[in-house]
Design an enzyme around this catalytic site. Structure first.
Site, PDB file in Angstrom:
ATOM      1  N   TYR A 164      -3.900  -4.399   9.579  1.00  0.00           N
ATOM      2  CA  TYR A 164      -4.960  -3.736   9.513  1.00  0.00           C
ATOM      3  C   TYR A 164      -6.101  -3.993  10.698  1.00  0.00           C
ATOM      4  CZ  TYR A 164      -3.186  -4.584   4.821  1.00  0.00           C
ATOM      5  OH  TYR A 164      -2.306  -4.708   3.663  1.00  0.00           O
ATOM      6  N   TYR A 202       2.444   1.505  -7.763  1.00  0.00           N
ATOM      7  CA  TYR A 202       2.061   0.425  -6.354  1.00  0.00           C
ATOM      8  C   TYR A 202       1.650  -0.733  -7.009  1.00  0.00           C
ATOM      9  CZ  TYR A 202      -1.402  -1.464  -3.288  1.00  0.00           C
ATOM     10  OH  TYR A 202      -1.916  -2.087  -2.275  1.00  0.00           O
ATOM     11  N   LYS A 232       4.519  -2.707   1.342  1.00  0.00           N
ATOM     12  CA  LYS A 232       4.077  -1.539   1.786  1.00  0.00           C
ATOM     13  C   LYS A 232       5.239  -0.894   2.624  1.00  0.00           C
ATOM     14  CE  LYS A 232      -0.890  -1.755   0.887  1.00  0.00           C
ATOM     15  NZ  LYS A 232      -2.194  -2.170   1.550  1.00  0.00           N
ATOM     16  N   SER A 288       0.663  -6.427  -0.474  1.00  0.00           N
ATOM     17  CA  SER A 288       0.855  -5.357   0.497  1.00  0.00           C
ATOM     18  C   SER A 288       2.124  -5.619   1.420  1.00  0.00           C
ATOM     19  CB  SER A 288      -0.314  -5.247   1.301  1.00  0.00           C
ATOM     20  OG  SER A 288      -1.495  -5.084   0.691  1.00  0.00           O
TER      21      SER A 288
HETATM   22  O1  DON Z   1      -4.131  -3.301  -3.534  1.00  0.00           O
HETATM   23  C1  DON Z   1      -4.465  -4.332  -3.424  1.00  0.00           C
HETATM   24  O2  DON Z   1      -5.567  -4.623  -3.208  1.00  0.00           O
HETATM   25  C2  DON Z   1      -3.494  -5.814  -3.470  1.00  0.00           C
HETATM   26  N1  DON Z   1      -2.439  -5.236  -4.607  1.00  0.00           N
HETATM   27  C3  DON Z   1      -2.863  -5.716  -2.284  1.00  0.00           C
HETATM   28  C4  DON Z   1      -3.639  -5.815  -1.189  1.00  0.00           C
HETATM   29  C5  DON Z   1      -3.115  -6.599   0.161  1.00  0.00           C
HETATM   30  O3  DON Z   1      -2.061  -7.319  -0.004  1.00  0.00           O
HETATM   31  C6  DON Z   1      -3.764  -6.471   1.377  1.00  0.00           C
HETATM   32  N2  DON Z   1      -2.929  -7.058   2.427  1.00  0.00           N
HETATM   33  N3  DON Z   1      -3.349  -8.172   2.950  1.00  0.00           N
END
Ligand code: DON
Length: 424
Positions: free
Chosen positions: A241, A189, A67, A64
């Site tokens: 978050y 993504y 992002k 993430s």
């Molecule tokens: O979409 C997902 O679930 C992962 N590729 C990334 C989620 C993520 O890193 C959330 N953050 N801390």
């Protein structure tokens, strides 16, 4: 100095080395294969000097942390209005993989949750996913100052296990919220999440944001200051978050975490920080990464709302080179509040001089509102029957118009000569 900073960083890592709370992310099976003890910290100064401690050269996937960078890329490519029409900027108060959309518009709440990030991916221009990914990778690499590699195993692992994100993408598509085919948006993504960085890359990417889009290592202006300001704003409110409020209170730096164990934190104008420790908490944030950022902030005084006396420091010196003439030396990076202080001081004290010379030759940068205020100081002083002259060799304050010809000088000596002429 350098050794002392290094000792600080080593000490902060040592302080948290024994913490073993948290667990490897295993909902993407490949992420559960990394060494859970990896622990790295890197800090980049705003002029690109990097301090490293621990496993600063271990590569891990951005997840993430990608992002905010894709958000910055689409802001850069499309402009803020078009992006704002698709992605909100409100904290969701929910986990990163919740379908947090506005009840009325069906727009994702912000670009830091998966829903918002998938919409951002759908807005990246290009004819194919490959084209779009090239653009994304190039943008991230420009921020890091080196070409970033891709982890094919993690990509395949997330593709094979990504039902939840596929569900989110298709739901967004059913709302008409995507700018591209849902499978393509999702593929981009997952690819961006699989780009590999070290904590040093994150520190460098952070320092590019800290410098308003200029990579201090390469000197390249990757994006502009308005894009960075918006990106950092959303990182402040949404980057961690549902832990965002606690983070801002305790750490006070715009930041973004990833389930790969990385955190990037930015102290605007000053530092970029990268931390790696792959055991994460139930919110998806690296446990030791958060502790390290908290210690760094508290021990080194890095909270971005620490109130400095910057405005008061705008005036570097005040002296009377001869009776009736007062020189105000102004320096540094001048924003509205600093310029207001300078203008108010000069007009308040005008009973003590006939001519004020404002020496701005040591200014580093000046914002437009501050410039306008100082450029108008001569008029303000004239209304008080005083003269206001400007020493402005690089023209950073005075508009290049004939009206200023008699008021602007290259040196204090030239201005003093003119002040003498005007008195006689
Ligand atoms: O979409 C997902 O679930 C992962 N590729 C990334 C989620 C993520 O890193 C959330 N953050 N801390």
């Amino acid at each position: 100095m350098t050794a002392l900073v290094q000792r600080y960083l080593d000490g902060i890592l040592a302080e948290h080395a024994g913490v073993s709370q948290g667990a490897l992310a295993n909902y993407i099976p490949e992420l559960a294969c990394v060494d859970p003890t990896g622990f790295g910290l890197s800090v980049s100064s705003s002029d690109g000097y990097v301090y490293e401690s621990g496993d600063a050269d271990v590569q891990f996937t951005m997840q993430s942390i990608s992002k905010p960078f894709t958000y910055a890329l689409v802001l850069n490519q499309l402009g803020q209005d078009d992006v704002d029409a698709r992605i909100g900027v409100e904290p969701s108060g929910e986990g990163f993989n919740k379908i947090s959309v506005d009840q009325v518009t069906n727009m994702p709440k912000n670009p830091m949750i998966n829903a918002g990030a998938i919409v951002a991916c759908s807005l990246v221009p290009g004819r194919s996913v490959d084209d779009r990914f090239d653009l994304v990778r190039e943008f991230y690499s420009a921020c890091a100052g080196r070409s970033l590699d891709f982890d094919d195993d993690v990509y395949r692992s997330e593709r094979a296990s990504g039902s939840r994100n596929r569900g989110i993408a298709y739901l967004l598509d059913s709302f008409g919220a995507l700018g591209a085919d849902p499978d393509d948006a999702l593929d981009l993504y997952i690819r961006q999440c699989s780009l590999k960085v070290t904590s040093t890359d994150l520190a460098r990417m952070g320092s590019t944001l800290a410098r308003g889009g200029l990579n201090p290592l390469t000197g390249r202006q990757v994006t502009d200051a308005a894009v960075v300001r918006r990106t950092l704003s959303v990182m402040v409110t949404c980057g961690m978050y549902d832990a965002a409020g606690e983070w801002v209170s305790a750490v006070g730096m715009p930041a973004k975490s990833g389930v790969g164990g990385g955190i990037v934190a930015v102290l605007p104008g000053q530092l970029g920080i990268g931390v790696y420790s792959p055991r994460i908490d139930d919110k998806g944030n690296s446990v030791r990464g958060m502790l390290v950022c908290r210690s760094l902030s508290q021990q080194l005084g890095l909270h971005f709302l620490t109130v400095s006396s910057e405005a008061h420091a705008a005036i570097r010196g005040v002296y009377n080179p001869r009776p009736g003439v007062r020189v105000y030396e102004v320096h540094g990076d001048l924003l509205f509040a600093g310029a207001e202080q300078v203008a108010r001081t000069a007009t308040r004290d005008c009973a003590e001089f006939d001519t004020a010379i404002l020496d701005v030759s040591r200014l580093h940068t000046i914002s437009e509102p501050a410039r306008a205020l100082l450029a108008g100081l001569s008029d303000d002083l004239q209304a008080l029957n005083k003269r206001g002259l400007l020493v402005d060799p690089s023209g950073s304050v005075a508009p290049a118009t004939a009206a200023y010809d008699d008021l602007v000088f290259a040196t204090v000596e030239d201005a003093l000569t003119a002040a003498g002429d005007q008195r006689s």
